[in-house]
Design a protein around this motif. Structure first.
Motif, PDB file in Angstrom:
ATOM      1  N   ASN A 136     -45.475   3.468  57.980  1.00  0.00           N
ATOM      2  CA  ASN A 136     -45.555   4.488  57.069  1.00  0.00           C
ATOM      3  C   ASN A 136     -45.114   3.381  55.539  1.00  0.00           C
ATOM      4  OD1 ASN A 136     -46.021   6.551  58.659  1.00  0.00           O
ATOM      5  ND2 ASN A 136     -44.082   6.617  59.117  1.00  0.00           N
ATOM      6  N   ARG A 137     -45.081   3.785  54.856  1.00  0.00           N
ATOM      7  CA  ARG A 137     -45.188   3.417  53.393  1.00  0.00           C
ATOM      8  C   ARG A 137     -44.606   4.442  52.602  1.00  0.00           C
ATOM      9  NH1 ARG A 137     -47.886  -1.531  51.837  1.00  0.00           N
ATOM     10  NH2 ARG A 137     -49.754  -1.646  53.823  1.00  0.00           N
ATOM     11  N   LYS A 138     -42.612   4.279  52.050  1.00  0.00           N
ATOM     12  CA  LYS A 138     -41.798   5.249  51.926  1.00  0.00           C
ATOM     13  C   LYS A 138     -42.704   5.625  50.369  1.00  0.00           C
ATOM     14  CE  LYS A 138     -38.419   4.451  54.517  1.00  0.00           C
ATOM     15  NZ  LYS A 138     -36.808   3.783  54.318  1.00  0.00           N
ATOM     16  N   TYR A 139     -43.074   4.549  50.067  1.00  0.00           N
ATOM     17  CA  TYR A 139     -43.608   4.440  48.069  1.00  0.00           C
ATOM     18  C   TYR A 139     -45.023   4.474  48.092  1.00  0.00           C
ATOM     19  CZ  TYR A 139     -38.256   2.721  48.303  1.00  0.00           C
ATOM     20  OH  TYR A 139     -37.482   2.927  48.809  1.00  0.00           O
ATOM     21  N   GLY A 143     -48.549   4.906  44.029  1.00  0.00           N
ATOM     22  CA  GLY A 143     -49.062   4.013  43.741  1.00  0.00           C
ATOM     23  C   GLY A 143     -50.442   4.692  42.914  1.00  0.00           C
ATOM     24  N   THR A 144     -50.979   3.639  41.987  1.00  0.00           N
ATOM     25  CA  THR A 144     -52.012   4.239  41.439  1.00  0.00           C
ATOM     26  C   THR A 144     -53.232   4.385  42.417  1.00  0.00           C
ATOM     27  OG1 THR A 144     -53.451   2.200  41.504  1.00  0.00           O
ATOM     28  CG2 THR A 144     -51.092   2.473  39.704  1.00  0.00           C
ATOM     29  N   GLY A 145     -52.875   4.208  43.522  1.00  0.00           N
ATOM     30  CA  GLY A 145     -53.900   4.796  43.872  1.00  0.00           C
ATOM     31  C   GLY A 145     -53.970   5.787  45.002  1.00  0.00           C
ATOM     32  N   PHE A 146     -52.794   6.481  44.615  1.00  0.00           N
ATOM     33  CA  PHE A 146     -52.723   8.153  45.880  1.00  0.00           C
ATOM     34  C   PHE A 146     -52.913   8.977  44.600  1.00  0.00           C
ATOM     35  CE2 PHE A 146     -50.213  11.302  47.271  1.00  0.00           C
ATOM     36  CZ  PHE A 146     -50.501  11.189  48.217  1.00  0.00           C
ATOM     37  N   ASN A 147     -53.328   9.379  44.681  1.00  0.00           N
ATOM     38  CA  ASN A 147     -53.503  10.974  43.802  1.00  0.00           C
ATOM     39  C   ASN A 147     -53.646  12.356  44.498  1.00  0.00           C
ATOM     40  OD1 ASN A 147     -54.691  12.531  41.687  1.00  0.00           O
ATOM     41  ND2 ASN A 147     -56.502  12.526  42.085  1.00  0.00           N
ATOM     42  N   PRO A 148     -52.090  12.632  44.147  1.00  0.00           N
ATOM     43  CA  PRO A 148     -51.483  14.117  44.963  1.00  0.00           C
ATOM     44  C   PRO A 148     -52.339  15.504  44.940  1.00  0.00           C
ATOM     45  CG  PRO A 148     -50.285  13.559  43.651  1.00  0.00           C
ATOM     46  CD  PRO A 148     -51.080  12.453  43.602  1.00  0.00           C
ATOM     47  N   ASN A 149     -53.334  15.336  43.811  1.00  0.00           N
ATOM     48  CA  ASN A 149     -53.827  16.529  42.877  1.00  0.00           C
ATOM     49  C   ASN A 149     -54.800  16.719  43.010  1.00  0.00           C
ATOM     50  OD1 ASN A 149     -51.367  15.697  41.139  1.00  0.00           O
ATOM     51  ND2 ASN A 149     -52.784  15.142  39.848  1.00  0.00           N
ATOM     52  N   THR A 150     -54.615  17.992  44.583  1.00  0.00           N
ATOM     53  CA  THR A 150     -56.269  18.067  44.722  1.00  0.00           C
ATOM     54  C   THR A 150     -56.316  19.947  44.413  1.00  0.00           C
ATOM     55  OG1 THR A 150     -55.245  19.141  46.509  1.00  0.00           O
ATOM     56  CG2 THR A 150     -56.920  16.684  47.166  1.00  0.00           C
ATOM     57  N   GLU A 227     -60.006   3.726  42.856  1.00  0.00           N
ATOM     58  CA  GLU A 227     -59.191   3.324  43.801  1.00  0.00           C
ATOM     59  C   GLU A 227     -58.995   3.883  44.213  1.00  0.00           C
ATOM     60  OE1 GLU A 227     -56.338   0.514  44.203  1.00  0.00           O
ATOM     61  OE2 GLU A 227     -55.056   1.021  42.773  1.00  0.00           O
ATOM     62  N   ARG A 228     -58.860   4.639  45.146  1.00  0.00           N
ATOM     63  CA  ARG A 228     -58.025   5.455  46.155  1.00  0.00           C
ATOM     64  C   ARG A 228     -57.795   5.251  47.429  1.00  0.00           C
ATOM     65  NH1 ARG A 228     -58.254  11.267  45.983  1.00  0.00           N
ATOM     66  NH2 ARG A 228     -60.148  10.742  43.724  1.00  0.00           N
ATOM     67  N   HIS A 229     -56.496   5.151  47.675  1.00  0.00           N
ATOM     68  CA  HIS A 229     -56.178   5.095  49.278  1.00  0.00           C
ATOM     69  C   HIS A 229     -54.940   6.281  50.168  1.00  0.00           C
ATOM     70  CE1 HIS A 229     -53.931   0.811  46.970  1.00  0.00           C
ATOM     71  NE2 HIS A 229     -55.562   1.298  47.012  1.00  0.00           N
ATOM     72  N   CYS A 230     -56.306   6.452  50.888  1.00  0.00           N
ATOM     73  CA  CYS A 230     -56.529   7.720  52.348  1.00  0.00           C
ATOM     74  C   CYS A 230     -55.321   7.221  53.338  1.00  0.00           C
ATOM     75  CB  CYS A 230     -57.038   8.181  52.306  1.00  0.00           C
ATOM     76  SG  CYS A 230     -58.412   8.965  51.302  1.00  0.00           S
ATOM     77  N   VAL A 231     -54.369   8.339  53.379  1.00  0.00           N
ATOM     78  CA  VAL A 231     -53.958   7.951  55.021  1.00  0.00           C
ATOM     79  C   VAL A 231     -54.355   7.410  56.143  1.00  0.00           C
ATOM     80  CG1 VAL A 231     -51.472   8.174  56.533  1.00  0.00           C
ATOM     81  CG2 VAL A 231     -51.125   8.013  53.340  1.00  0.00           C
ATOM     82  N   PRO A 232     -54.472   6.944  56.478  1.00  0.00           N
ATOM     83  CA  PRO A 232     -55.518   7.177  58.135  1.00  0.00           C
ATOM     84  C   PRO A 232     -54.469   7.709  59.537  1.00  0.00           C
ATOM     85  CG  PRO A 232     -54.363   5.257  58.323  1.00  0.00           C
ATOM     86  CD  PRO A 232     -54.195   5.652  56.800  1.00  0.00           C
ATOM     87  N   GLU A 233     -55.140   9.062  59.756  1.00  0.00           N
ATOM     88  CA  GLU A 233     -54.711   9.357  61.116  1.00  0.00           C
ATOM     89  C   GLU A 233     -54.720   8.675  61.730  1.00  0.00           C
ATOM     90  OE1 GLU A 233     -57.599  13.231  61.952  1.00  0.00           O
ATOM     91  OE2 GLU A 233     -56.500  13.848  59.885  1.00  0.00           O
TER      92      GLU A 233
END
Length: 548
Positions: A136-139, A143-150, A227-233
């Motif tokens: 798990n990455r707390k931060y 980052g720039t690769g994470f976009n929560p605005n769905t 870039e887009r970083h997705c947290v894998p299941e």
């Protein structure tokens, strides 16, 4: 003197001398670099072709890679110390490793038998049984690769927000607008009051500010982010849409020998078999006794009469193919199947002597050739017609059951069943959605089988027949029918079925009693690739490879 070219006529002599001087300087620089790096194999080869030197390095000598960690220690970043220095450094508490127990569907772990002492093999086996190590990455969200605005999250955040109205959006009244401007000019304001007024505005902005104000910004398109970083299941075993088929009974006009049946799924469009065979035995105990010299103690897995099929890519082109076999006997297939097309159930008393003679011949073949099989008949079910019209099919089944109470022959009932099936096919279309999860359970009574015309039904011929079953054609009319009655229950598979066995014959939880007749999970052969990691050991992987 030679005539100068047109592009060189505008160049002065001074410019020509300057360019010659620059060329001399460039030549001196190249000589200096060649002298400094003369020991380099590649530069020495390119610069001093044909020259020899004793300081060259052989091209075959391995070069040690750079120690990246040591380089970072000896070359710290040139950043001045300050209160914001931590923002450019790697946070020491960012990564958190959590060990999660691996979920296992079966009662026991499916691992290869012990006996191989190779350490690499043992490590591979442990990869199927060890717990998951989740990083798990707390931060990560910063980052720039994470976009929560769905789009869904934005709609949720915007609920309850007041509509913003700005002065520029309002159309002021011309009569009162000039009065307001004159009133503002007449007002006087002290410089000392300005900070108080700014503080008041700041407090007013913070009073009703949304806690995720920056998240209200519209989400970017899928193609715009760099870039887009997705947290894998967490990886899990792949299971497609699951279908439960229960085989209830199989009867013929005459009962003179054991008949064996199998089920499998075929995709006509892909022209591929998409499941392994499920063999089931619905013969009576008296008929099974004819094979007693060739049968041993049967395993509990061979007694299964229910199967769960997995379909990853359901479509309108999936068929459930049923094949029948009988004990090998002397003669052509047509001769062997002739009694089933001639004798009727209603004429059993009149033809008792002939039936006893056929039964005696069958017993002889069972004693001599009971281990061998020969093809007998086949039929197919357009699966999506059944799924999409489960309600209509249920009414047709009730009608057919009422017709079965009459004393008519099975051929008459077969004709009525065909008419009911044709009316069913007219109610369905090929453009309907394909889903195997929400249809009503249905009971099928299949009364028409096609006699196999050769020693082997090739896949090409089978795909042609299945394609003709979806539209009126004269191809199937040339095949001779065999009257029989096969009852099947088709329904969506439950989430946690009891007494279920995997394709590897592993018991699936829950499995309360090992003596109960099990349900078999049938191995799927997906027509297209399924991009999921292999999370369990399977001894049937060679079956997939050999199929493809």
């Amino acid at each position: 003197m030679a005539e100068r070219r047109a592009f060189a006529q505008k160049i002065s002599r001074k410019q020509i001398k300057e360019r010659q001087g620059n060329g001399t300087v460039a030549a001196e620089v190249r000589k200096q670099i060649a002298g400094q790096y003369g020991g380099s194999p590649q530069l020495f080869k390119n610069i001093n072709v044909g020259a020899t030197t004793t300081n060259t390095v052989p091209l075959t000598e391995a070069v040690e890679p750079v120690d990246f960690e040591e380089y970072l220690i000896t070359h710290p970043p040139l950043v001045e110390s300050g209160p914001l220095r931590d923002l450019i450094e790697f946070p020491p508490d960012d990564i958190e490793v959590i060990h999660t127990p691996r979920e296992c569907r079966t009662v026991a772990q499916a691992v290869p038998e012990e006996g191989d002492t190779d350490t690499h093999v043992r490590d591979c086996v442990r990869s199927y049984t060890e717990d998951w190590a989740i990083v798990n990455r707390k931060y990560h969200k910063l980052g720039t690769g994470f976009n929560p605005n769905t789009l869904d999250k934005q709609k949720e955040r915007q609920k309850g927000l007041p509509k913003q109205v700005f002065e520029a959006d309002e159309m002021p009244d011309n009569s009162s607008y000039q009065d307001e401007q004159d009133d503002l000019k007449r007002r006087s304001m002290s410089i000392d009051d300005t900070p108080q007024i700014d503080r008041h505005n700041e407090d007013h902005r913070k009073a009703h500010r949304h806690r995720e104000v920056f998240a209200l910004h519209p989400a970017l398109d899928e193609e715009e982010p760099i870039e887009r970083h997705c947290v894998p299941e967490v990886p899990k075993e792949h299971l497609g849409q699951r279908l439960l088929v229960k085989c209830l009974s199989l009867k013929f006009e005459i009962e003179i020998e054991p008949i064996f049946a199998s089920l499998a799924l075929y995709d006509v469009k892909e022209k591929k078999k998409i499941s392994e065979n499920f063999f089931f035995d619905l013969n009576s105990e008296q008929t099974k006794g004819m094979l007693r010299p060739h049968t041993q103690t049967a395993a509990i897995s061979t007694l299964a009469r229910s199967a769960i099929f997995s379909i990853t890519y359901p479509s309108q082109d999936v068929f459930l193919v049923i094949k029948l076999e009988k004990v090998l006997q002397q003669g052509d297939i047509g001769e062997c199947a002739e009694p089933y097309m001639v004798f009727k159930e209603s004429d059993a008393a009149k033809n008792k002597e002939k039936l006893d003679k056929l039964r005696g011949q069958s017993e002889q073949f069972c004693q001599r050739l009971g281990r061998y099989r020969m093809p007998f008949a086949w039929t197919a079910i357009h699966l999506m017609n059944i799924v999409n019209s489960a309600g209509s099919l249920e009414r047709d089944t009730e009608l057919e059951m009422s017709l079965s109470e009459r004393k008519g022959s099975w051929s008459e009932r077969r004709n009525s069943s065909i008419m009911g099936r044709r009316s069913l096919e007219r109610t369905t279309s090929g453009d309907e959605s394909c889903s195997l999860t929400g249809f009503r359970p249905a009971t099928l009574t299949i009364t028409n089988f096609f006699k196999q015309e050769g020693d082997r039904l090739s896949d090409e011929d089978l795909y042609k027949f299945l394609a003709d079953m979806r539209r009126p054609s004269s191809v199937l009319r040339r095949l001779r029918p065999i009257t029989a009655q096969l009852k099947l229950d088709i329904s969506p598979a439950p989430e946690n079925p009891h007494y279920c066995l995997t394709p590897d014959l592993q018991q699936v939880k829950p499995y309360p009693d090992s003596r109960v007749r099990p349900t078999r999970e049938i191995l799927e052969f997906p027509p297209r690739d399924v991009y999921v990691p292999n999370t369990k050991y399977s001894s049937w992987e060679h079956a997939k490879a050999s199929h493809h």
